[in-house]
Design a protein around this motif. Structure first.
Motif, PDB file in Angstrom:
ATOM      1  N   HIS A  60    -138.094 -40.387  45.138  1.00 29.11           N
ATOM      2  CA  HIS A  60    -138.504 -39.109  45.716  1.00 29.11           C
ATOM      3  C   HIS A  60    -138.135 -39.138  47.193  1.00 29.11           C
ATOM      4  O   HIS A  60    -138.692 -39.913  47.967  1.00 29.11           O
ATOM      5  CB  HIS A  60    -140.004 -38.889  45.534  1.00 29.11           C
ATOM      6  CG  HIS A  60    -140.441 -38.991  44.110  1.00 29.11           C
ATOM      7  ND1 HIS A  60    -140.126 -38.034  43.172  1.00 29.11           N
ATOM      8  CD2 HIS A  60    -141.122 -39.948  43.453  1.00 29.11           C
ATOM      9  CE1 HIS A  60    -140.620 -38.397  42.007  1.00 29.11           C
ATOM     10  NE2 HIS A  60    -141.221 -39.562  42.148  1.00 29.11           N
ATOM     11  N   ALA A  61    -137.177 -38.326  47.577  1.00 27.52           N
ATOM     12  CA  ALA A  61    -136.704 -38.294  48.955  1.00 27.52           C
ATOM     13  C   ALA A  61    -137.061 -36.962  49.599  1.00 27.52           C
ATOM     14  O   ALA A  61    -137.108 -35.921  48.932  1.00 27.52           O
ATOM     15  CB  ALA A  61    -135.194 -38.492  48.989  1.00 27.52           C
ATOM     16  N   LEU A  62    -137.318 -37.009  50.885  1.00 27.88           N
ATOM     17  CA  LEU A  62    -137.594 -35.775  51.615  1.00 27.88           C
ATOM     18  C   LEU A  62    -136.342 -34.905  51.645  1.00 27.88           C
ATOM     19  O   LEU A  62    -135.234 -35.400  51.840  1.00 27.88           O
ATOM     20  CB  LEU A  62    -138.021 -36.083  53.046  1.00 27.88           C
ATOM     21  CG  LEU A  62    -139.420 -36.689  53.209  1.00 27.88           C
ATOM     22  CD1 LEU A  62    -139.592 -37.205  54.627  1.00 27.88           C
ATOM     23  CD2 LEU A  62    -140.471 -35.650  52.881  1.00 27.88           C
ATOM     24  N   VAL A  63    -136.522 -33.617  51.446  1.00 23.10           N
ATOM     25  CA  VAL A  63    -135.400 -32.692  51.514  1.00 23.10           C
ATOM     26  C   VAL A  63    -134.809 -32.729  52.925  1.00 23.10           C
ATOM     27  O   VAL A  63    -133.598 -32.818  53.104  1.00 23.10           O
ATOM     28  CB  VAL A  63    -135.843 -31.261  51.131  1.00 23.10           C
ATOM     29  CG1 VAL A  63    -134.735 -30.266  51.394  1.00 23.10           C
ATOM     30  CG2 VAL A  63    -136.279 -31.230  49.683  1.00 23.10           C
ATOM     31  N   ASP A  64    -135.672 -32.685  53.915  1.00 23.31           N
ATOM     32  CA  ASP A  64    -135.237 -32.773  55.314  1.00 23.31           C
ATOM     33  C   ASP A  64    -136.240 -33.654  56.052  1.00 23.31           C
ATOM     34  O   ASP A  64    -137.380 -33.228  56.291  1.00 23.31           O
ATOM     35  CB  ASP A  64    -135.181 -31.374  55.938  1.00 23.31           C
ATOM     36  CG  ASP A  64    -134.699 -31.386  57.379  1.00 23.31           C
ATOM     37  OD1 ASP A  64    -134.359 -32.478  57.896  1.00 23.31           O
ATOM     38  OD2 ASP A  64    -134.661 -30.306  57.989  1.00 23.31           O
ATOM     39  N   PRO A  65    -135.865 -34.883  56.418  1.00 29.92           N
ATOM     40  CA  PRO A  65    -136.811 -35.773  57.100  1.00 29.92           C
ATOM     41  C   PRO A  65    -137.356 -35.196  58.407  1.00 29.92           C
ATOM     42  O   PRO A  65    -138.460 -35.530  58.812  1.00 29.92           O
ATOM     43  CB  PRO A  65    -135.985 -37.033  57.376  1.00 29.92           C
ATOM     44  CG  PRO A  65    -134.899 -37.006  56.369  1.00 29.92           C
ATOM     45  CD  PRO A  65    -134.601 -35.556  56.145  1.00 29.92           C
ATOM     46  N   ALA A  66    -136.612 -34.308  59.034  1.00 32.85           N
ATOM     47  CA  ALA A  66    -137.085 -33.695  60.279  1.00 32.85           C
ATOM     48  C   ALA A  66    -138.121 -32.607  60.022  1.00 32.85           C
ATOM     49  O   ALA A  66    -138.879 -32.246  60.916  1.00 32.85           O
ATOM     50  CB  ALA A  66    -135.906 -33.122  61.059  1.00 32.85           C
ATOM     51  N   ASN A  67    -138.157 -32.087  58.799  1.00 35.25           N
ATOM     52  CA  ASN A  67    -139.097 -31.014  58.459  1.00 35.25           C
ATOM     53  C   ASN A  67    -139.772 -31.374  57.140  1.00 35.25           C
ATOM     54  O   ASN A  67    -139.320 -30.976  56.073  1.00 35.25           O
ATOM     55  CB  ASN A  67    -138.354 -29.684  58.362  1.00 35.25           C
ATOM     56  CG  ASN A  67    -139.295 -28.522  58.130  1.00 35.25           C
ATOM     57  OD1 ASN A  67    -140.505 -28.693  57.991  1.00 35.25           O
ATOM     58  ND2 ASN A  67    -138.740 -27.321  58.088  1.00 35.25           N
TER      59      ASN A  67
END
Length: 112
Positions: A60-67
């Motif tokens: 499970h990875a973040l779609v956008d690590p900055a958001n």
């Protein structure tokens, strides 16, 4: 492998890409290829009657690590071959396939 490839091509047995052109538009589909198709068939555990588990995992990875509010998405990744779990014994033989006519298929299919 070169002999097997030559025999398949000389006898006119269609390669897997020829059987389903819609899924293989990027492939030539006219001939068996030594380095790709034949090797893949000969080394595929399913073709040898074996099963291999744990080849891939879903992370499970973040779609956008900055958001982080955008949430997560599933990403399929390959595990190391050292982590694969092969079956120790051959699996039960596959039941015989019904004929192409019985399945209502008139297009060319590979012989397996």
């Amino acid at each position: 492998m070169a002999r097997i490839t030559r025999a398949l091509n000389d006898t006119g047995i269609p390669c897997p890409a020829a059987a389903d052109r819609a899924r293989n538009p990027h492939r030539d589909g006219r001939r068996w290829e030594v380095l790709n198709t034949v090797r893949a068939v000969l080394t595929n555990p399913r073709c040898t009657g074996r099963q291999v588990w744990n080849r891939q995992r879903a992370d499970h990875a973040l779609v956008d690590p900055a958001n982080t509010t955008l949430g997560h998405r599933d990403v399929v990744r390959w595990n190391s071959p050292n982590d694969w779990v092969p079956s120790c014994e051959r699996q039960q033989e596959w039941p015989p396939r019904p004929s192409r006519a019985a399945r209502g298929m008139n297009h060319v299919m590979p012989p397996w």
